[in-house]
Design an enzyme around this catalytic site. Structure first.
Site, PDB file in Angstrom:
ATOM      1  N   TRP A  87      76.238  26.266 100.892  1.00  7.44           N
ATOM      2  CA  TRP A  87      75.104  25.823 100.071  1.00  7.44           C
ATOM      3  C   TRP A  87      74.125  24.980 100.872  1.00  7.44           C
ATOM      4  O   TRP A  87      72.907  25.060 100.660  1.00  7.44           O
ATOM      5  CB  TRP A  87      75.599  25.045  98.844  1.00  7.44           C
ATOM      6  CG  TRP A  87      76.402  25.913  97.928  1.00  7.44           C
ATOM      7  CD1 TRP A  87      77.716  25.757  97.589  1.00  7.44           C
ATOM      8  CD2 TRP A  87      75.966  27.097  97.251  1.00  7.44           C
ATOM      9  NE1 TRP A  87      78.119  26.771  96.760  1.00  7.44           N
ATOM     10  CE2 TRP A  87      77.075  27.607  96.533  1.00  7.44           C
ATOM     11  CE3 TRP A  87      74.751  27.793  97.192  1.00  7.44           C
ATOM     12  CZ2 TRP A  87      77.002  28.759  95.755  1.00  7.44           C
ATOM     13  CZ3 TRP A  87      74.674  28.948  96.415  1.00  7.44           C
ATOM     14  CH2 TRP A  87      75.794  29.415  95.711  1.00  7.44           C
ATOM     15  N   ASP A 127      72.498  17.183  97.301  1.00 10.52           N
ATOM     16  CA  ASP A 127      72.978  18.178  96.346  1.00 10.52           C
ATOM     17  C   ASP A 127      74.401  17.753  95.975  1.00 10.52           C
ATOM     18  O   ASP A 127      75.316  17.825  96.794  1.00 10.52           O
ATOM     19  CB  ASP A 127      72.976  19.568  97.004  1.00 10.52           C
ATOM     20  CG  ASP A 127      73.552  20.657  96.092  1.00 10.52           C
ATOM     21  OD1 ASP A 127      74.016  20.333  94.981  1.00 10.52           O
ATOM     22  OD2 ASP A 127      73.534  21.841  96.509  1.00 10.52           O
ATOM     23  N   LYS A 164      79.409  22.667  86.852  1.00  5.94           N
ATOM     24  CA  LYS A 164      80.644  22.244  87.517  1.00  5.94           C
ATOM     25  C   LYS A 164      81.234  21.003  86.830  1.00  5.94           C
ATOM     26  O   LYS A 164      82.190  21.122  86.099  1.00  5.94           O
ATOM     27  CB  LYS A 164      80.406  22.055  88.996  1.00  5.94           C
ATOM     28  CG  LYS A 164      80.409  23.426  89.703  1.00  5.94           C
ATOM     29  CD  LYS A 164      79.285  23.692  90.619  1.00  5.94           C
ATOM     30  CE  LYS A 164      79.255  25.170  90.994  1.00  5.94           C
ATOM     31  NZ  LYS A 164      78.328  25.459  92.069  1.00  5.94           N
TER      32      LYS A 164
HETATM   33  C1  LIG Z   1      77.290  26.036  92.717  1.00  9.90           C
HETATM   34  C2  LIG Z   1      76.464  25.352  93.700  1.00  9.90           C
HETATM   35  C3  LIG Z   1      75.094  25.652  93.876  1.00  9.90           C
HETATM   36  C4  LIG Z   1      74.434  26.871  93.267  1.00  9.90           C
HETATM   37  O1  LIG Z   1      74.008  26.768  92.007  1.00  9.90           O
HETATM   38  P1  LIG Z   1      73.239  27.943  91.247  1.00  9.90           P
HETATM   39  O2  LIG Z   1      72.960  27.299  89.949  1.00  9.90           O
HETATM   40  O3  LIG Z   1      74.155  29.130  91.159  1.00  9.90           O
HETATM   41  O4  LIG Z   1      72.000  28.264  92.034  1.00  9.90           O
HETATM   42  C5  LIG Z   1      74.371  24.855  94.736  1.00  9.90           C
HETATM   43  N1  LIG Z   1      74.940  23.849  95.428  1.00  9.90           N
HETATM   44  C6  LIG Z   1      76.255  23.573  95.319  1.00  9.90           C
HETATM   45  C7  LIG Z   1      76.850  22.452  96.113  1.00  9.90           C
HETATM   46  C8  LIG Z   1      77.055  24.305  94.448  1.00  9.90           C
HETATM   47  O5  LIG Z   1      78.372  24.019  94.343  1.00  9.90           O
END
Ligand SMILES: *Cc1c(COP(=O)(O)O)cnc(C)c1O
Length: 354
Positions: free
Chosen positions: A99, A167, A191
């Site tokens: 990511w 993030d 999550k």
């Molecule tokens: C799941 C995840 C994403 C992606 O999210 P989407 O909503 O599918 O674009 C981005 N960053 C991290 C760290 C993730 O775990």
């Protein structure tokens, strides 16, 4: 069913029950939560409470703006550089996994990027070194706090000279961390916060003032902030369920959640290290407490173990499609008891196969 999915992830039964009730009749209004006006007082109260809870849980003062947005993690990968990457100053990216790399690659479309450190050469099985010097001239530095796919996690976030943008999609609210070392952090809901469809974005007002304002409103953080997250129709239901999950998080308290997360991770990694059939993928010191990535010495055992688990009502333990193997996600709604059942399944599987 025990759910170890990486996202959309497990939610607590009490939150699901309350959300289900609200779909039929929200708070005895005679209206479904799916049909309340997004500019009315009912939804405004949900927005206000959710913001208040985020401020409390993260220990923020009013210098931070809390936004709910659409578009998931990937839209943030675009909006961060669109809003904050200045034409004169490059942005720094720390490359610790799938990511973080995707965030960096998206940003290249908008200006100059410097990769400050990377563990790509080690197949992301460990964290890269935290960069020794970070120039304050950088537009910002982007970091991914927990690497969902490779199972590594930064233990803390230092204060740095440039604005730090994190993030936190897969470990927000999982532990005590100094959120105020970030000028911005964001997390997809699916999550640790709630259902897919909403993304939590928290930005320091100082940074917001410096944002590029020459953008279509939907892509401008300032425009979303000016309209209090109702620039257009927001994902009302996803934000409502997220608010319920924030209440649940507050009831347990971050310290209590962190203690349980530590116990969950310790129980599972102990078994991964003990069990003769499996091994952990990430370097021990860098292991994530949210996503435990492991594999079987004999590849055929992985598929067999997934099937074995499914017979015992355990789901979601396949590794990410890009790397395979096994992964158990231990987000906040997964209990220590759930993890103990997974450990018991690993032990029973070992007896059958050795
Ligand atoms: C799941 C995840 C994403 C992606 O999210 P989407 O909503 O599918 O674009 C981005 N960053 C991290 C760290 C993730 O775990």
């Amino acid at each position: 069913m025990l759910n170890f999915n990486s996202g959309p992830a497990a939610l607590p039964e009490s939150v699901l029950q309350e959300a289900a009730k609200a779909v039929v009749n929200y708070n005895d209004t005679g209206l479904s939560i799916l049909s309340i006006p997004h500019r009315g007082h009912l939804f405004q109260a949900i927005l206000d409470e959710s913001r208040q809870l985020v401020h409390e849980l993260c220990g923020l003062d009013d210098s931070y703006e809390v936004l709910w947005m659409h578009g998931g993690g990937r839209l943030q990968f675009c909006m961060v550089p669109m809003n904050f990457l200045s034409p004169k100053h490059a942005a720094g990216y720390i490359d610790s996994g799938h990511w973080s790399k995707e965030a960096m690659d998206y940003a290249r479309h908008y200006g100059d990027i410097v990769m400050l450190s990377s563990s790509a050469e080690d197949n992301y099985c460990c964290l890269p070194e935290w960069p020794e010097v970070i120039s304050k001239a950088l537009s910002y530095v982007h970091v991914t706090t927990n690497n969902t796919i490779y199972g590594t996690q930064w233990p803390k976030l230092p204060k740095i000279a440039a604005p730090l943008i994190a993030d936190m999609s897969s470990d927000i609210f999982s532990r005590a961390i100094d959120y105020t070392n970030c000028s911005m952090f964001y997390a997809v809901a699916q999550k640790n916060i709630g259902p897919a469809g909403a993304t939590l974005v928290v930005i320091k007002k100082d940074l917001l003032k410096k944002a590029n304002h020459d953008l279509p409103p939907m892509l401008s953080y300032a425009a979303h902030a000016n309209k209090g997250s109702v620039l257009n129709t927001p994902p009302v239901f996803a934000i409502y369920v997220s608010m319920l999950m924030l209440r649940w998080t507050k009831e347990r308290g971050i310290a209590g959640i962190e203690a349980e997360n530590n116990a969950k991770a310790a129980a599972l990694y102990q078994e991964i290290d003990r069990n003769a059939l499996f091994y952990g993928v990430a370097k021990k010191e860098d292991r994530s407490k949210m996503n435990a990535c492991y594999a079987a010495h004999n590849k055929a055992h992985e598929k067999a173990f997934i099937e074995f688990c499914s017979k015992q009502n355990i789901t979601g333990i396949e590794g990410h499609r890009s790397i395979g193997g096994l992964r158990a996600s231990l987000y906040n709604a997964v209990s220590l008891d759930d993890v103990k059942q997974l450990v018991a399944a690993m032990q029973a599987f070992e007896k059958q196969h050795s």
